[in-house]
Write a protein that holds these residues in place. Structure first.
Motif, PDB file in Angstrom:
ATOM      1  N   GLU A  88       0.621  -1.160  -0.046  1.00 39.00           N
ATOM      2  CA  GLU A  88       0.190  -0.028   0.058  1.00 39.00           C
ATOM      3  C   GLU A  88       0.700   1.265   0.129  1.00 39.00           C
ATOM      4  N   GLY A  89       2.110   1.077  -0.001  1.00 37.03           N
ATOM      5  CA  GLY A  89       2.926   2.267  -0.112  1.00 37.03           C
ATOM      6  C   GLY A  89       3.338   2.772   1.408  1.00 37.03           C
ATOM      7  N   HIS A  90       3.010   2.191   2.616  1.00 37.57           N
ATOM      8  CA  HIS A  90       3.291   2.545   3.812  1.00 37.57           C
ATOM      9  C   HIS A  90       4.378   2.025   4.339  1.00 37.57           C
ATOM     10  N   LYS A  91       5.399   2.858   5.273  1.00 30.78           N
ATOM     11  CA  LYS A  91       6.710   1.982   5.730  1.00 30.78           C
ATOM     12  C   LYS A  91       6.253   1.789   7.169  1.00 30.78           C
ATOM     13  N   TRP A  92       6.845   0.631   7.386  1.00 30.30           N
ATOM     14  CA  TRP A  92       6.584   0.013   8.790  1.00 30.30           C
ATOM     15  C   TRP A  92       8.236  -0.586   9.255  1.00 30.30           C
ATOM     16  N   THR A  93       8.304  -0.484  10.542  1.00 29.98           N
ATOM     17  CA  THR A  93       9.676  -0.559  11.324  1.00 29.98           C
ATOM     18  C   THR A  93       9.314  -1.901  12.255  1.00 29.98           C
ATOM     19  N   HIS A  94      10.349  -2.706  11.932  1.00 30.93           N
ATOM     20  CA  HIS A  94      10.154  -4.021  13.157  1.00 30.93           C
ATOM     21  C   HIS A  94      10.972  -3.543  14.234  1.00 30.93           C
ATOM     22  N   VAL A  95      10.324  -3.605  15.428  1.00 24.70           N
ATOM     23  CA  VAL A  95      10.637  -3.001  16.676  1.00 24.70           C
ATOM     24  C   VAL A  95      10.659  -4.114  17.613  1.00 24.70           C
ATOM     25  N   ARG A  96      11.410  -4.027  18.908  1.00 23.66           N
ATOM     26  CA  ARG A  96      11.312  -4.581  20.025  1.00 23.66           C
ATOM     27  C   ARG A  96      11.085  -3.827  21.161  1.00 23.66           C
ATOM     28  N   ILE A  97      10.380  -3.973  22.135  1.00 22.69           N
ATOM     29  CA  ILE A  97      10.063  -3.034  23.280  1.00 22.69           C
ATOM     30  C   ILE A  97      11.316  -3.396  24.141  1.00 22.69           C
ATOM     31  N   ALA A  98      11.807  -2.244  24.630  1.00 22.10           N
ATOM     32  CA  ALA A  98      13.065  -2.415  25.339  1.00 22.10           C
ATOM     33  C   ALA A  98      13.166  -3.158  26.605  1.00 22.10           C
ATOM     34  N   ASN A  99      13.957  -3.987  27.093  1.00 20.00           N
ATOM     35  CA  ASN A  99      13.860  -4.786  28.206  1.00 20.00           C
ATOM     36  C   ASN A  99      12.935  -6.051  28.057  1.00 20.00           C
ATOM     37  N   THR A 100      12.565  -6.327  27.031  1.00 15.41           N
ATOM     38  CA  THR A 100      11.481  -7.513  26.697  1.00 15.41           C
ATOM     39  C   THR A 100      11.894  -8.206  25.484  1.00 15.41           C
ATOM     40  N   THR A 101      11.023  -9.386  25.421  1.00 13.04           N
ATOM     41  CA  THR A 101      11.346 -10.100  24.205  1.00 13.04           C
ATOM     42  C   THR A 101      10.113  -9.707  23.086  1.00 13.04           C
ATOM     43  N   ILE A 102       9.250  -8.849  23.376  1.00 13.43           N
ATOM     44  CA  ILE A 102       7.992  -8.452  22.514  1.00 13.43           C
ATOM     45  C   ILE A 102       8.652  -7.558  21.444  1.00 13.43           C
ATOM     46  N   GLU A 103       8.212  -8.114  20.338  1.00 14.62           N
ATOM     47  CA  GLU A 103       8.769  -7.469  18.898  1.00 14.62           C
ATOM     48  C   GLU A 103       7.541  -7.780  17.955  1.00 14.62           C
ATOM     49  N   GLY A 104       7.589  -6.775  16.930  1.00  8.68           N
ATOM     50  CA  GLY A 104       6.773  -7.157  15.727  1.00  8.68           C
ATOM     51  C   GLY A 104       6.921  -5.687  15.005  1.00  8.68           C
ATOM     52  N   TRP A 105       5.768  -5.540  14.041  1.00  6.98           N
ATOM     53  CA  TRP A 105       5.743  -4.298  12.927  1.00  6.98           C
ATOM     54  C   TRP A 105       5.115  -3.214  13.587  1.00  6.98           C
ATOM     55  N   MET A 106       5.596  -2.045  13.532  1.00  6.86           N
ATOM     56  CA  MET A 106       5.138  -0.705  13.935  1.00  6.86           C
ATOM     57  C   MET A 106       4.971   0.324  12.624  1.00  6.86           C
ATOM     58  N   TYR A 107       3.793   0.631  12.455  1.00 10.33           N
ATOM     59  CA  TYR A 107       3.715   1.789  11.377  1.00 10.33           C
ATOM     60  C   TYR A 107       4.460   2.848  11.671  1.00 10.33           C
ATOM     61  N   ASN A 108       5.393   3.502  10.702  1.00 10.14           N
ATOM     62  CA  ASN A 108       6.181   4.382  10.902  1.00 10.14           C
ATOM     63  C   ASN A 108       5.547   5.968  11.270  1.00 10.14           C
ATOM     64  N   GLY A 109       4.167   5.952  11.004  1.00 10.54           N
ATOM     65  CA  GLY A 109       3.502   7.179  11.206  1.00 10.54           C
ATOM     66  C   GLY A 109       3.243   7.410  12.823  1.00 10.54           C
ATOM     67  N   ASN A 110       3.286   6.078  13.460  1.00 10.33           N
ATOM     68  CA  ASN A 110       3.058   6.181  14.930  1.00 10.33           C
ATOM     69  C   ASN A 110       4.362   6.420  15.585  1.00 10.33           C
ATOM     70  N   LEU A 111       5.450   6.319  15.301  1.00 11.65           N
ATOM     71  CA  LEU A 111       6.847   6.741  15.824  1.00 11.65           C
ATOM     72  C   LEU A 111       7.211   7.977  15.839  1.00 11.65           C
ATOM     73  N   ASN A 112       7.673   8.428  17.092  1.00 12.96           N
ATOM     74  CA  ASN A 112       8.134  10.006  17.191  1.00 12.96           C
ATOM     75  C   ASN A 112       9.132  10.438  16.349  1.00 12.96           C
ATOM     76  N   ASP A 113       9.808   9.526  15.507  1.00 18.62           N
ATOM     77  CA  ASP A 113      10.733   9.945  14.671  1.00 18.62           C
ATOM     78  C   ASP A 113      10.614   9.453  13.242  1.00 18.62           C
ATOM     79  N   GLY A 114       9.604   9.035  12.947  1.00 20.56           N
ATOM     80  CA  GLY A 114       9.340   8.541  11.648  1.00 20.56           C
ATOM     81  C   GLY A 114      10.107   7.047  11.502  1.00 20.56           C
ATOM     82  N   GLY A 115      10.375   6.338  12.670  1.00 26.31           N
ATOM     83  CA  GLY A 115      10.968   5.001  12.362  1.00 26.31           C
ATOM     84  C   GLY A 115      12.190   4.836  11.712  1.00 26.31           C
ATOM     85  N   SER A 116      12.403   3.904  11.495  1.00 25.88           N
ATOM     86  CA  SER A 116      13.758   3.438  10.623  1.00 25.88           C
ATOM     87  C   SER A 116      13.486   3.489   9.195  1.00 25.88           C
ATOM     88  N   VAL A 117      14.215   4.696   8.508  1.00 23.33           N
ATOM     89  CA  VAL A 117      13.923   4.694   7.089  1.00 23.33           C
ATOM     90  C   VAL A 117      15.355   4.805   6.190  1.00 23.33           C
TER      91      VAL A 117
END
Length: 125
Positions: A88-117
């Motif tokens: 769909e043309g949207h950028k997503w960053t694969h992330v991990r929550i610090a100090n956890t093993t929880i990871e997955g995909w986060m829409y870059n528009g939800n990230l304070n710095d636009g995510g990994s680009v």
């Protein structure tokens, strides 16, 4: 005055309409999540980190239709791994929550710095 055949048509319509509508809704729900069937490969190619702008979901894949892994609030630090651009043309960053093993995909528009680009941190197959 109603005839037996007109009553039969009304009863048939009353029974059939919910079944057809229910099938239409189920079909649309399947179509909405079809993009989430295959998940792109990811690697830890980024040293970036950030936070969400407001409470946002980490998902199993880089589409809004993908299942939510965890809802993340603004107090959590996220480590970036790599990013993809979905069909769909949207950028997503694969992330991990610090100090956890929880990871997955986060829409870059939800990230304070636009995510990994950065080009060097793009996920590869």
């Amino acid at each position: 005055m109603s005839t037996p055949s007109s009553i039969r048509r009304l009863v048939t319509a009353a029974v059939t309409l919910p079944l057809v509508a229910g099938g239409f809704i189920a079909l649309n729900a399947q179509s909405a999540s079809a993009d989430c069937g295959s998940h792109p490969a990811w690697q830890n190619r980024s040293s970036g980190a950030g936070k969400v702008i407001s409470s946002s979901p980490i998902r199993t894949g880089p589409y809004q239709s993908c299942d939510v892994v965890k809802q993340v609030d603004t107090s959590k630090d996220l480590f970036y791994h790599c990013w993809v651009q979905n069909s769909e043309g949207h950028k997503w960053t694969h992330v991990r929550i610090a100090n956890t093993t929880i990871e997955g995909w986060m829409y870059n528009g939800n990230l304070n710095d636009g995510g990994s680009v950065a080009a060097s941190s793009q996920c590869t197959a």
